[in-house]
Design an enzyme around this catalytic site. Structure first.
Site: not given
Ligand code: NAD
Ligand code: TYD
Length: 358
Positions: A12, A87, A136-138, A162, A166, A201, A297, A299
């Site tokens: 993403f 992720s 991530t902020d998590e 997760y 991280k 997500k 969920r 925790g």
């Molecule tokens: P995503 O799950 O959409 O994409 C992860 C990508 O990594 C995929 O293309 C997958 O094929 C690749 N990948 C996974 N394992 C691999 C491996 N062993 N070798 C090579 N490639 C591999 O994740 P995202 O939401 O795009 O997040 C990207 C980064 O940003 C992550 O490090 C995540 O922790 C961080 N992040 C995400 C969010 C969010 O809201 N999505 C917020 C803050 C930080």
């Molecule tokens: P998510 O998009 O999985 O991100 P993160 O857990 O990394 O913050 O979830 C965002 C929020 O939405 C989180 O508090 C969990 C909640 N959630 C639901 O209530 N229902 C759902 O089906 C999903 C996937 C998440």
């Protein structure tokens, strides 16, 4: 010409970052996207740039030491932007092991390979070499009191497999910066939303389910708070960190956009109803009655909120896209990309969905 090695670029945020960078810099940069293509990685995300002369794709696992070392040997990499990770929190609760493998061990392989390729005999690094670790902020844990925020100095308190994995990867990067003076930055960003987000997500799951008239699962009381950032604003922040981030610095990235999950779900429903023409047959399914409270969920972190003061003060970054606009852009993208959604929700997704939401 700067050559970027982007890991996880088929996911993403990585794919949005590649689109942004090639859109901004065109042929004046090279991007090598290294991705093993897990369920979350999708080459379709890069179809629009696949033929750019500056873009190339290598299918490789970041845990594969030989392959990653060879990529550094065969290419003069200047900047690594390390997105690749497992992720999704819910998947980490069900199966933590792959999270430790990819997020911790994979990051170690990336660090060692970059260090091996870049470090000079005297232990210093050539100017311009840099490793940007996307986190991530998590890792900071869960906030309870209103008006409190995550700063770069907030102690780590990860609470899901997760975020623990991280946090482990962040600690490795910190240790390389301290021990080897390895040129790196860490960025800790809040929840992203936008095009190409996999529908496990919250936001794309709700859009996809609502369009199909399916129940909208809200965990617990729906009052958990996330701090949402439009993904292109995250890409802009990372570009700035690549270009101007002070060596060894950490930057928190977020847009001061806290919302309860239930608010998000209601905004999506109202925006869908507003955007869909009456003639669209999907419109008749959509109503607030689809909202379904489900088991919480395990925790479940209550609230995340980033203080982005440092990146604003030091690098001049601020988000450009307010939530009301960003959610319309996102929904419009999902309207236009029903084939993309159909492809990513075939196969493995259905098994996952059935397991999760029974
Ligand atoms: P995503 O799950 O959409 O994409 C992860 C990508 O990594 C995929 O293309 C997958 O094929 C690749 N990948 C996974 N394992 C691999 C491996 N062993 N070798 C090579 N490639 C591999 O994740 P995202 O939401 O795009 O997040 C990207 C980064 O940003 C992550 O490090 C995540 O922790 C961080 N992040 C995400 C969010 C969010 O809201 N999505 C917020 C803050 C930080
Ligand atoms: P998510 O998009 O999985 O991100 P993160 O857990 O990394 O913050 O979830 C965002 C929020 O939405 C989180 O508090 C969990 C909640 N959630 C639901 O209530 N229902 C759902 O089906 C999903 C996937 C998440």
């Amino acid at each position: 010409m700067t050559t970027y090695l982007v890991t996880g670029g088929a996911g993403f945020i990585g794919s949005n970052f590649i689109h942004f960078m090639l859109g901004k810099y065109g042929d004046s940069i090279k991007i090598i996207n290294v991705d093993v293509l897990t369920y979350a990685g999708n080459p379709e995300n890069l179809a629009a740039v696949a033929d750019y002369p500056g873009y190339s794709f290598i299918k490789a696992d970041i845990c594969d030491k030989e392959k990653i070392t060879a990529i550094f040997r065969e290419n003069e990499i200047d900047v690594v932007v390390h997105f690749a990770a497992e992720s999704h929190v819910d998947r980490s609760i069900a199966d933590p092991e792959v999270f430790v493998r990819t997020n911790v061990l994979g990051t170690l392989v990336m660090l060692n390979s970059a260090k091996g390729a870049w470090e000079k005999e005297d232990g210093t690094y050539p100017k311009g070499k840099k490793f940007i670790h996307i986190s991530t902020d998590e890792v900071y844990g869960s906030l309870t009191e209103e008006g409190t925020y995550f700063y770069e100095t907030t102690p780590y308190d990860p609470r899901s497999p997760y975020s623990a994995s991280k946090a482990g990867s962040d600690m490795l990067v910190r240790s390389y910066m301290e021990t080897y003076k390895f040129p790196a930055n860490i960025t800790n960003c809040s929840n992203n939303y936008g095009p190409y987000q996999f529908p496990e997500k919250l936001i794309p799951l709700i859009i996809n389910n609502a369009l199909q008239g399916k129940k909208l699962p809200v965990y617990g009381d729906g009052k958990n708070v996330r701090d949402w950032l439009y993904v292109e604003d995250h890409a802009k922040a990372i570009d700035l960190v690549c270009e101007k981030g002070g060596l060894f610095e950490t930057y928190n990235i977020g847009g001061h956009n806290e919302k309860q999950n239930i608010e998000i779900v209601k905004i999506i429903l109202d925006t869908l109803l507003d955007m869909l023409p009456d003639s669209d047959p999907r419109k008749k399914h959509i109503s607030h009655d689809l909202i379904t409270y489900v088991e919480d969920r395990k925790g479940h972190d209550r609230r995340y909120a980033i203080a982005p003061d440092k990146i604003k003060a030091d690098l001049g970054w601020e988000p450009d896209t307010m939530f009301a606009e960003g959610i319309r852009l996102t929904i419009a993208w999902y309207f236009e990309n029903t084939d993309w959604m159909a492809h990513v929700t075939s196969g493995e997704y259905q098994d996952y969905y059935d397991r999760m939401y029974k």
